[in-house]
Design a protein around this motif. Structure first.
Motif, PDB file in Angstrom:
ATOM      1  N   UNK A  38      -8.188  -4.882 -21.592  1.00 53.04           N
ATOM      2  CA  UNK A  38      -6.945  -5.652 -21.549  1.00 53.04           C
ATOM      3  C   UNK A  38      -7.139  -6.962 -20.804  1.00 53.04           C
ATOM      4  N   UNK A  39      -7.792  -6.904 -19.651  1.00 53.05           N
ATOM      5  CA  UNK A  39      -8.027  -8.107 -18.848  1.00 53.05           C
ATOM      6  C   UNK A  39      -8.835  -9.135 -19.639  1.00 53.05           C
ATOM      7  N   UNK A  40      -9.857  -8.674 -20.369  1.00 53.99           N
ATOM      8  CA  UNK A  40     -10.713  -9.585 -21.124  1.00 53.99           C
ATOM      9  C   UNK A  40     -10.163  -9.921 -22.508  1.00 53.99           C
ATOM     10  N   UNK A  41      -9.029  -9.329 -22.858  1.00 50.19           N
ATOM     11  CA  UNK A  41      -8.378  -9.661 -24.121  1.00 50.19           C
ATOM     12  C   UNK A  41      -9.053  -9.099 -25.352  1.00 50.19           C
ATOM     13  N   UNK A  42      -9.816  -8.016 -25.211  1.00 47.42           N
ATOM     14  CA  UNK A  42     -10.478  -7.426 -26.377  1.00 47.42           C
ATOM     15  C   UNK A  42      -9.867  -6.077 -26.755  1.00 47.42           C
ATOM     16  N   UNK A  43      -8.816  -5.675 -26.057  1.00 46.15           N
ATOM     17  CA  UNK A  43      -8.187  -4.390 -26.345  1.00 46.15           C
ATOM     18  C   UNK A  43      -7.654  -4.310 -27.772  1.00 46.15           C
ATOM     19  N   UNK A  44      -7.239  -5.423 -28.324  1.00 50.78           N
ATOM     20  CA  UNK A  44      -6.683  -5.419 -29.680  1.00 50.78           C
ATOM     21  C   UNK A  44      -7.753  -5.486 -30.772  1.00 50.78           C
ATOM     22  N   UNK A  45      -8.988  -5.777 -30.406  1.00 50.12           N
ATOM     23  CA  UNK A  45     -10.041  -5.863 -31.422  1.00 50.12           C
ATOM     24  C   UNK A  45     -10.994  -4.676 -31.400  1.00 50.12           C
ATOM     25  N   UNK A  46     -10.892  -3.861 -30.380  1.00 47.16           N
ATOM     26  CA  UNK A  46     -11.748  -2.681 -30.301  1.00 47.16           C
ATOM     27  C   UNK A  46     -11.008  -1.468 -30.861  1.00 47.16           C
TER      28      UNK A  46
ATOM     29  N   UNK B 140     -10.217   0.777 -20.360  1.00 48.41           N
ATOM     30  CA  UNK B 140      -9.018   0.256 -21.030  1.00 48.41           C
ATOM     31  C   UNK B 140      -8.452  -0.936 -20.274  1.00 48.41           C
ATOM     32  N   UNK B 141      -8.453  -0.838 -18.951  1.00 45.44           N
ATOM     33  CA  UNK B 141      -7.968  -1.953 -18.133  1.00 45.44           C
ATOM     34  C   UNK B 141      -8.835  -3.187 -18.305  1.00 45.44           C
ATOM     35  N   UNK B 142     -10.149  -2.991 -18.300  1.00 48.42           N
ATOM     36  CA  UNK B 142     -11.061  -4.126 -18.492  1.00 48.42           C
ATOM     37  C   UNK B 142     -10.854  -4.754 -19.862  1.00 48.42           C
TER      38      UNK B 142
ATOM     39  N   UNK C 240     -18.319  -0.977 -15.969  1.00 43.86           N
ATOM     40  CA  UNK C 240     -18.047  -2.371 -15.651  1.00 43.86           C
ATOM     41  C   UNK C 240     -17.923  -3.108 -16.974  1.00 43.86           C
ATOM     42  N   UNK C 241     -17.834  -4.399 -16.940  1.00 42.08           N
ATOM     43  CA  UNK C 241     -17.616  -5.166 -18.172  1.00 42.08           C
ATOM     44  C   UNK C 241     -18.756  -5.014 -19.167  1.00 42.08           C
ATOM     45  N   UNK C 242     -19.922  -4.557 -18.726  1.00 39.82           N
ATOM     46  CA  UNK C 242     -21.030  -4.311 -19.650  1.00 39.82           C
ATOM     47  C   UNK C 242     -20.654  -3.260 -20.690  1.00 39.82           C
ATOM     48  N   UNK C 243     -19.784  -2.338 -20.322  1.00 40.24           N
ATOM     49  CA  UNK C 243     -19.342  -1.311 -21.266  1.00 40.24           C
ATOM     50  C   UNK C 243     -18.655  -1.941 -22.473  1.00 40.24           C
ATOM     51  N   UNK C 244     -17.887  -2.981 -22.237  1.00 42.39           N
ATOM     52  CA  UNK C 244     -17.223  -3.674 -23.341  1.00 42.39           C
ATOM     53  C   UNK C 244     -18.241  -4.357 -24.241  1.00 42.39           C
ATOM     54  N   UNK C 245     -19.282  -4.907 -23.655  1.00 35.22           N
ATOM     55  CA  UNK C 245     -20.355  -5.538 -24.436  1.00 35.22           C
ATOM     56  C   UNK C 245     -21.010  -4.492 -25.328  1.00 35.22           C
ATOM     57  N   UNK C 246     -21.204  -3.292 -24.799  1.00 34.71           N
ATOM     58  CA  UNK C 246     -21.793  -2.204 -25.585  1.00 34.71           C
ATOM     59  C   UNK C 246     -20.888  -1.873 -26.766  1.00 34.71           C
TER      60      UNK C 246
END
Length: 91
Positions: free
Chosen positions: A75-83, A71-73, A40-46
């Motif tokens: 993109x949706x949250x707009x952090x795909x380009x910074x990770x 990857x989809x999350x 879930x979005x917590x993975x992006x926080x990690x």
């Protein structure tokens, strides 16, 4: 470091963040998420916590084996380009 959890979610985000931060402090900033099946979005926080920790230490992280859901999350949250996510070529 290979993350052996099959899920990265709110239920284990703190534990996974701490595990990765400890790895970064010990010199390992390469993460393999190929065992992760759900997230879930917590993975992006990690991932962002790992990236922040590495940058503070003058390093960078590399992440591979990222599940499509993550990857989809991103993109949706707009952090795909910074990770720093390695995208293998797909057939």
């Amino acid at each position: 470091m290979r993350i052996e959890a099959d899920d990265m979610s709110l239920a284990n985000a703190v534990q996974l963040a701490e595990l990765g931060i400890a790895a970064i402090h010990s010199g390992d900033a390469t993460f393999d998420l190929s065992a992760v099946r759900t997230c879930d979005s917590s993975a992006l926080v990690v991932l962002l916590a790992w990236q922040r920790t590495a940058r503070a230490a003058g390093r960078s992280i590399q992440v591979s084996g990222v599940p499509d859901d993550m990857l989809s999350l991103a993109t949706v949250y707009g952090v795909d380009s910074v990770l720093p996510i390695f995208h293998p070529a797909r057939p």
